[in-house]
Design a protein around this motif. Structure first.
Motif, short mmCIF file in Angstrom:
data_model
loop_
_atom_site.label_atom_id
_atom_site.label_comp_id
_atom_site.label_asym_id
_atom_site.label_seq_id
_atom_site.Cartn_x
_atom_site.Cartn_y
_atom_site.Cartn_z
N PHE A 168 5.63 44.92 13.56
CA PHE A 168 6.68 44.75 12.56
C PHE A 168 6.86 46.09 11.85
O PHE A 168 5.90 46.62 11.29
N VAL A 169 8.06 46.66 11.90
CA VAL A 169 8.32 47.99 11.36
C VAL A 169 9.10 47.87 10.06
O VAL A 169 10.12 47.17 10.00
N THR A 170 8.64 48.59 9.02
CA THR A 170 9.29 48.58 7.71
C THR A 170 9.42 50.01 7.21
O THR A 170 8.94 50.96 7.84
N ALA A 171 10.04 50.16 6.06
CA ALA A 171 10.02 51.45 5.38
C ALA A 171 8.58 51.79 4.97
O ALA A 171 7.76 50.90 4.74
N GLY A 172 8.28 53.07 4.89
CA GLY A 172 6.93 53.49 4.54
C GLY A 172 6.50 53.05 3.15
O GLY A 172 5.30 52.99 2.86
N SER A 173 7.46 52.74 2.28
CA SER A 173 7.14 52.35 0.91
C SER A 173 6.63 50.91 0.80
O SER A 173 6.13 50.50 -0.25
N VAL A 174 6.74 50.12 1.86
CA VAL A 174 6.27 48.73 1.83
C VAL A 174 4.75 48.70 1.92
O VAL A 174 4.17 49.24 2.87
N GLN A 175 4.11 48.10 0.95
CA GLN A 175 2.65 48.04 0.95
C GLN A 175 2.13 47.16 2.08
O GLN A 175 2.79 46.22 2.51
N ASP A 176 0.94 47.48 2.54
CA ASP A 176 0.34 46.74 3.66
C ASP A 176 0.29 45.25 3.38
O ASP A 176 0.65 44.43 4.24
N ARG A 177 -0.15 44.87 2.18
CA ARG A 177 -0.32 43.45 1.88
C ARG A 177 1.01 42.74 1.69
O ARG A 177 1.05 41.51 1.71
N VAL A 178 2.10 43.49 1.52
CA VAL A 178 3.43 42.88 1.41
C VAL A 178 4.01 42.61 2.79
O VAL A 178 4.60 41.56 3.05
N GLY A 179 3.83 43.55 3.72
CA GLY A 179 4.34 43.36 5.07
C GLY A 179 3.51 42.39 5.90
O GLY A 179 4.02 41.77 6.83
N ALA A 180 2.23 42.23 5.54
CA ALA A 180 1.32 41.42 6.35
C ALA A 180 1.72 39.95 6.45
O ALA A 180 1.64 39.37 7.55
N PRO A 181 2.14 39.25 5.38
CA PRO A 181 2.50 37.83 5.54
C PRO A 181 3.63 37.61 6.54
O PRO A 181 3.62 36.63 7.29
N GLY A 214 8.65 58.08 5.47
CA GLY A 214 8.93 57.64 6.83
C GLY A 214 8.92 56.14 6.95
O GLY A 214 9.35 55.42 6.04
N ARG A 215 8.39 55.67 8.07
CA ARG A 215 8.32 54.24 8.36
C ARG A 215 6.89 53.81 8.61
O ARG A 215 6.05 54.63 9.00
N LYS A 216 6.66 52.53 8.42
CA LYS A 216 5.32 51.98 8.61
C LYS A 216 5.36 50.97 9.74
O LYS A 216 6.21 50.08 9.77
N ARG A 217 4.40 51.11 10.69
CA ARG A 217 4.28 50.17 11.80
C ARG A 217 3.11 49.24 11.53
O ARG A 217 1.95 49.65 11.55
N ALA A 264 -9.29 42.99 8.91
CA ALA A 264 -8.37 43.96 8.30
C ALA A 264 -9.15 44.89 7.39
O ALA A 264 -10.32 44.62 7.06
N ASP A 265 -8.51 45.98 6.97
CA ASP A 265 -9.19 46.91 6.07
C ASP A 265 -8.94 46.54 4.61
O ASP A 265 -8.26 45.56 4.30
N GLY A 266 -9.45 47.35 3.70
CA GLY A 266 -9.40 47.04 2.28
C GLY A 266 -8.00 46.97 1.71
O GLY A 266 -7.78 46.38 0.65
N GLY A 267 -7.02 47.57 2.39
CA GLY A 267 -5.64 47.53 1.90
C GLY A 267 -5.05 46.14 1.90
O GLY A 267 -4.01 45.90 1.29
N TYR A 268 -5.69 45.20 2.60
CA TYR A 268 -5.18 43.83 2.70
C TYR A 268 -5.97 42.85 1.84
O TYR A 268 -5.72 41.64 1.92
N SER A 269 -6.89 43.32 1.04
CA SER A 269 -7.70 42.42 0.22
C SER A 269 -6.85 41.83 -0.91
O SER A 269 -5.79 42.34 -1.25
N GLY A 270 -7.32 40.73 -1.46
CA GLY A 270 -6.62 40.10 -2.57
C GLY A 270 -5.88 38.85 -2.14
O GLY A 270 -6.43 37.98 -1.46
N GLU A 271 -4.61 38.76 -2.51
CA GLU A 271 -3.84 37.53 -2.32
C GLU A 271 -3.64 37.18 -0.85
O GLU A 271 -3.49 36.00 -0.52
N LEU A 272 -3.60 38.19 0.03
CA LEU A 272 -3.36 37.89 1.44
C LEU A 272 -4.43 37.00 2.03
O LEU A 272 -4.13 36.10 2.82
#
Length: 262
Positions: free
Chosen positions: A146-159, A129-132, A177-185
Motif C-alpha cells: 500500500f503506497v501513500t505520501a511519505g507524511s503518512v505515519q506507519d501506524r496510520v497506514g497500517a490499518p 517522497g512516498r512511503k511503501r 512489526a517494529d516500534g513505529g506500530y506500537s500503541g493503538e494498532l
C-alpha cells in the motif's frame, strides 16, 4: 529472427507458469497479434533497468502496446492476482502451508522524481517522497503493498493495509512489526481482526545496524526489490502504479524459485 536474450527476460518455462493467468483478448475485438511472452519480458525490462517506456529497445513490441498491457493488467488486478497464485505455489514448494498464517509488517520511504504526483515529508527520515507499506510472509514473499505520501505515519497506514490483507489471506493470525506500530494498532488488530501484532523492539543501547528477529526478513525483501531500478525511487504519477511494480518484482522472484534458469 529471434532477438538476443536480456538478463531481465523470463525463460519460456517461467512464462508458462503465468501464461494462462493473463486475461484473454476482449470478446469481439481484433485478434491479438503481439506475443504475450515478449510483452511481459518488455515490462520486466523496464522494471529491471528503470528506463522510460519510450526508450524500450526496438526488438520488443511497440512501447505503446507494452505500456497498454501493463496499465490494463494493473487496473483489472491481474498483477496482484498472479502474485497471490504464485505465492501459494512457492510456499508449497518450500514445504510450507500454501496459506500464510503469519507476516511481517514494515514501511519504506523513498524520494520522488520531479514528475511524480502524491508526496509528503517523512519527518523521521527527513525525506520528501512516498512511503511503501508492505507485509511479507516468513519467507520474505510479498503479500500486499500500500503506497501513500511519505507524511503518512506507519501506524496510520497500517490499518488500511491489514484490512486489505485480511480479505486476501483469511488464515493470517500473527504479525510482527517494529516500534513505529506500537500503541493503538495492536489493540485495533486484536479487537477488529482477532490478530496478534507483536512489536519487535530494538536492543537496548543499540548503535548502528543490528539484525533483529523477524524484522530482518521484511528488510531483506525491501533490499531485493530496490535492486530493480524502477523501484529505487518513485517515478510514478499514481501510487497504484508503484504497487503494480512491487507485485511484478515479487512475481519475477517467485518464478525464478519455481523454475530456476538453466
Amino acid at each position: 529472427m529471434r532477438r538476443r536474450r536480456y538478463t531481465s527476460d523470463l525463460t519460456r518455462q517461467q512464462f508458462k507458469r503465468i501464461e494462462a493467468l493473463l486475461p484473454a483478448c476482449k470478446a469481439g475485438g481484433r485478434p491479438r497479434k503481439v506475443e504475450m511472452y515478449e510483452v511481459v519480458c518488455a515490462i520486466l525490462y523496464v522494471l529491471q533497468n528503470g528506463c522510460t517506456w519510450r526508450n524500450l529497445p526496438h526488438d520488443f513490441p511497440a512501447w505503446q502496446t507494452v505500456y497498454g498491457y501493463f496499465r490494463r493488467f494493473q487496473r483489472d488486478g491481474t498483477w496482484e492476482a498472479v502474485n497471490r497464485f504464485l505465492l501459494r505455489r512457492t510456499r508449497k514448494k518450500a514445504g510450507r502451508n500454501p496459506e500464510p498464517s503469519a507476516g511481517i509488517l514494515d514501511a519504506q520511504t523513498v524520494r520522488c522524481t520531479p514528475q511524480a504526483g502524491l508526496r509528503g515529508v517523512d519527518a523521521g527520515k527527513k525525506t520528501n517522497g512516498r512511503k511503501r507499506h508492505i507485509v511479507v510472509d516468513t519467507l520474505g514473499l510479498l503479500l500486499v503493498v500500500f503506497v501513500t505520501a511519505g507524511s503518512v505515519q506507519d501506524r496510520v497506514g497500517a490499518p488500511i493495509l491489514l484490512g486489505s490483507l485480511a480479505k486476501r489471506f483469511p488464515q493470517l493470525r500473527y504479525i510482527w512489526a517494529d516500534g513505529g506500530y506500537s500503541g493503538e494498532l495492536v489493540a485495533w488488530a486484536k479487537q477488529v481482526l482477532s490478530w496478534v501484532v507483536e512489536i519487535v523492539k530494538g536492543v537496548a543501547g543499540q548503535r548502528g545496524f543490528v539484525v533483529l528477529p523477524r524484522r530482518w526478513v521484511v528488510e531483506r525483501t525491501l533490499a531485493w526489490f530496490t535492486r530493480s531500478r524502477r523501484l529505487t525511487r518513485d517515478y510514478e504519477g499514481l501510487p497504484e502504479t508503484t504497487e503494480a511494480w512491487f507485485y511484478l518484482a515479487n512475481i519475477r522472484l517467485m518464478l525464478r524459485r519455481l523454475e530456476p534458469a538453466p
